[in-house]
Design an enzyme around this catalytic site. Sequence first.
Site, short mmCIF file in Angstrom:
data_model
loop_
_atom_site.label_atom_id
_atom_site.label_comp_id
_atom_site.label_asym_id
_atom_site.label_seq_id
_atom_site.Cartn_x
_atom_site.Cartn_y
_atom_site.Cartn_z
CE LYS A 250 -3.90 -1.93 2.49
NZ LYS A 250 -4.99 -2.06 3.48
NE ARG A 251 3.45 1.45 5.38
CZ ARG A 251 3.88 0.30 4.75
NH1 ARG A 251 5.21 -0.13 4.82
NH2 ARG A 251 3.18 -0.76 5.11
#
Length: 472
Positions: free
Chosen positions: A239-240
């Site tokens: 996600k990052r």
Amino acid sequence: MPDPAVRCRFAPSPTGYLHLGGARTALFNWLTARHHGGQMLLRIEDTDADRSQPELVDLIFRTLTWLGIDWDGEVVHQSSRGEAHRAAVGRLLDEGRAYWCSCTRDEIDARAKERGGKPGYDGHCRDRGLGPDPTHVVRFRVPDDGETVVRDLIRGDVHFANHELEDFVVQRSNGHPMFVMANAVDDIDMAITHVIRGEDLLPATPKINLIRAGLGEATTPVFAHLPLIVNEKRQKLSKRRDDVAVEDYQARGFLPEAMRNYLATLGWGPPDGVEIRPIEEIVALFRLEDVTKSSAFFDVKKLEAFNGEYIRALGLGDFVERSLPFLTTAFAPGPGMVLDEDTFVAIAPHVQERVRVLGEIPEMVEFLFREISVDGDAWAKTMEKDPALAVQMLDAAIDLLAALPDWTATAINDAVIGYADAREISRKKAQAPVRVAITGRTVGPPLWESMEVLGRDRSLERLREARAQLPA
Ligand code: GLU
Ligand code: ZN
């Protein structure tokens, strides 16, 4: 072969948006269910009440619907099944398959240190005969010997030695079931035949099979643990680091059909190698047995190529309809802003040939709807680099185009290119200053068609404006 008894489910935890991995899992479940003419069920694993939010559940529904992944029957909300989960834990306790445990994390760790062995639970409370208490968890009594086998359609039989599995917790001290418990019980009650999910859940599967057996289930579902999705550095999508939310792809103008088609190729491919094809064909060809074990590379360039093909295959009306939301968002009404649908329709066939995502369209056609502001780079590359040529071409274009009998792309082309050819000016160089004057950019839809759509008056006005900024 069709098998209407097949029952698949997608069981997301609504702790964030639907990410690419989740969408691929949903799709492979859907493809399996539809291939067999079976059932596709949806279960929201929302027992983690703090992190699960109703808006996120809604977003999952909307994103699945956008992708064209439908489901059968009522959605099951795991949080509403507390009674069934507690009853199942009760049965395990009654049958001696589970027991109450009072050990704290510190106690467990201290004993492990003393033993000098592996960290983890040592079965301390197995035979202490403890009862319920607000501080007690319930643990599953894992057999000391033997093994638990997970039959996986993709990986074959995966063997887990029971002595490697500690007596795991099935119910927390607050009375809530652990993931494996709720998951096992719900799959039993929903009569799921195929559990298709990410390979990150493989380590949980022997526990789930032990729970099933402990509850007296004679069968286990067919498992299919899907390969990891990785980025170009072969790292698990994160996600990052990576763009993983499906809604972001929607916002950038990927078509749902293209997205769904591309997701189907993440770990699977049709036997004939033809990857871009109608969903009905994918449904007919899809087999879990053909899913690979090795990780699947999420290649955004390839997704863009898929999307470009899907865009070009749209009927013009459909293309316009799908583009309009991107235009109305980008060109919010305001001073100097007129979004005229007919104008867009006129340029649309040329745009459709050139875009990979719908989100690229506003920038491409902005010159039609707004007074242009010339991009500094574009000006420097054309007008400043060779001002004499720019002046010559703009003057010529203004004279020739003012006198054209018909304002058509062909007539404009013949006039300007005819002029350049007669003087042995390269066509590319001849066009560049005209394009920058008309659109403010060096790239865009075909120039003559753009000018036809823009109209004679506005085209001449822009050519004159640009000319006025150059030396006399
Ligand atoms: N709720 C689990 C998750 O989102 C998936 C459970 C399953 O598919 O069995 O990771
Ligand atoms: Zn204990």
